[in-house]
Design an enzyme around this catalytic site. Structure first.
Site, short mmCIF file in Angstrom:
data_model
loop_
_atom_site.label_atom_id
_atom_site.label_comp_id
_atom_site.label_asym_id
_atom_site.label_seq_id
_atom_site.Cartn_x
_atom_site.Cartn_y
_atom_site.Cartn_z
N ARG A 145 0.88 -1.17 0.00
CA ARG A 145 0.00 0.00 0.00
C ARG A 145 0.92 1.21 0.00
NH1 ARG A 145 -3.57 -2.94 -1.31
NH2 ARG A 145 -5.57 -3.31 -0.28
N GLU A 196 -4.17 7.45 -4.10
CA GLU A 196 -4.26 6.70 -5.35
C GLU A 196 -5.49 7.17 -6.11
OE1 GLU A 196 -2.56 2.60 -4.81
OE2 GLU A 196 -4.56 2.15 -5.57
N HIS A 230 -2.28 0.05 -9.53
CA HIS A 230 -2.78 -0.98 -8.60
C HIS A 230 -3.28 -2.21 -9.37
CE1 HIS A 230 -4.32 -1.27 -4.22
NE2 HIS A 230 -4.26 -2.49 -4.73
C1 DGY Z 1 -6.03 -6.38 -2.46
O1 DGY Z 1 -6.49 -7.49 -2.67
O2 DGY Z 1 -5.81 -5.94 -1.33
C2 DGY Z 1 -5.74 -5.52 -3.63
O3 DGY Z 1 -4.78 -4.58 -3.32
C3 DGY Z 1 -6.99 -4.87 -4.12
O4 DGY Z 1 -7.51 -4.08 -3.12
#
Ligand code: DGY
Length: 315
Positions: A233, A262, A281
């Site tokens: 993250r 993001e 992402h």
């Molecule tokens: C997750 O599975 O956490 C991905 O980052 C999508 O949110």
């Protein structure tokens, strides 16, 4: 009577099909869309993306019986608040580990081998002849990979690293001898891992302990030839410190599948740095894996609505 389900994005045809006729879906993108009158009737939440769900929001939904997240990271959901209210929270572990590990390697290779500038050059007007010394990258095979977070995804990254003849270091809160034996990875403290690795990949969940884990001090430990890959993250990295390290040549480059916020503001310095790759992402974004995640999340949702135990429950 159909169950009242709230989704934060319009469900795809596939999700609608999986939900079937037992669910009536309401779409609400978040607080910017106001507070619609149907909220008090909602019995289940199906989340796709990272809409923040806190206790105050749960209290607006007195009939809420289940929160089901399409994804493994649940940092956007206040799990304690859900526990206090007896609302089970479902998530989608395991089905995405290999896919996220594939993408981790895609980014390692892309940033090490100048894939993005290479494609741009090959398509542009300046590519007039082959230049043997142009866009030289760094070897991935035989290099040292440091995995911060040897969980389910990190272990898949380590497996792939073996195929590249890499030496693998990992850092977790505690050493994991079984994983070491299986994967040939060696435990290192975070400072050791940062100072010895050629590629550092972040595969931790975002928690109060991991927020800002990689800041100025940690980046200063990395080799000037090393690359940082963030698959976790955005908030795991202090991005101001990252910009400073990249500008000063403290590290060689970065590949970020996640940022904070993001997306980044369009004028953010990370977006224009030649030695940075940013993807939107995409960690688990394949047809096969997203289908499996959706199915698991719908199964969790239905179980909660029907009062059965969730197949994959995180809180
Ligand atoms: C997750 O599975 O956490 C991905 O980052 C999508 O949110």
């Amino acid at each position: 009577m159909a169950y009242q389900v709230l989704c934060n994005v319009a469900p795809s045809e596939l999700v609608s099909h999986m939900l079937g006729e037992s669910c009536q879906v309401r779409i609400w993108s978040g607080p910017d869309a106001g507070l619609p009158s149907f909220l008090p009737a909602i019995e289940g939440l199906l989340l796709y993306g990272h809409l923040r769900i806190d206790g105050a929001f749960m209290d607006r939904l007195p009939r809420l019986r289940v929160i089901s997240n399409i994804g493994v990271g649940v940092d956007h959901i206040d799990l304690d608040a859900a526990r206090q209210r007896g609302i089970p929270v479902g998530y989608t572990p395991n089905v995405l580990d290999q896919t996220v590990a594939d993408m981790t390697f895609a980014l390692i290779l892309a940033v090490a081998r100048n894939l993005v500038p290479g494609v741009r050059h090959a398509r542009g007007p300046d590519f007039l002849h082959y230049e043997p010394d142009f866009l030289l990258g760094c070897d991935v095979h035989g290099a040292t990979l440091g995995i911060v977070g040897l969980g389910a995804i990190g272990r898949q990254v380590a497996r792939r690293a073996r195929g590249f003849d890499m030496a693998v270091l990992y850092h977790n809160r505690r050493p994991n001898p079984a994983a070491e034996a299986e994967l040939g990875a060696s435990y290192a403290t975070l400072p050791e891992l940062l100072s010895r690795s050629d590629y550092v990949t972040l595969n931790v969940p975002l928690t109060p302990e991991t927020a800002g884990l990689i800041g100025r001090e940690q980046l200063a430990l990395m080799k000037p030839t090393a690359f940082l890959i963030n698959m976790a993250r955005g908030a795991v990295v202090d991005q101001g410190a990252l910009v400073a390290a990249l500008e000063a040549g403290g590290i060689a480059g970065a590949a970020l599948d996640v940022t904070e916020p993001e997306p980044l503001p369009r004028d953010h310095p990370l977006l224009s740095m030649a030695n940075v790759i940013i993807t939107p992402h995409l960690g688990s974004a394949t047809w096969q894996t997203r289908r499996a995640m959706k199915q698991m999340a719908v199964d969790n949702l239905k179980a909660g609505l029907e009062g059965r135990p969730l197949v994959n429950r995180v809180a």
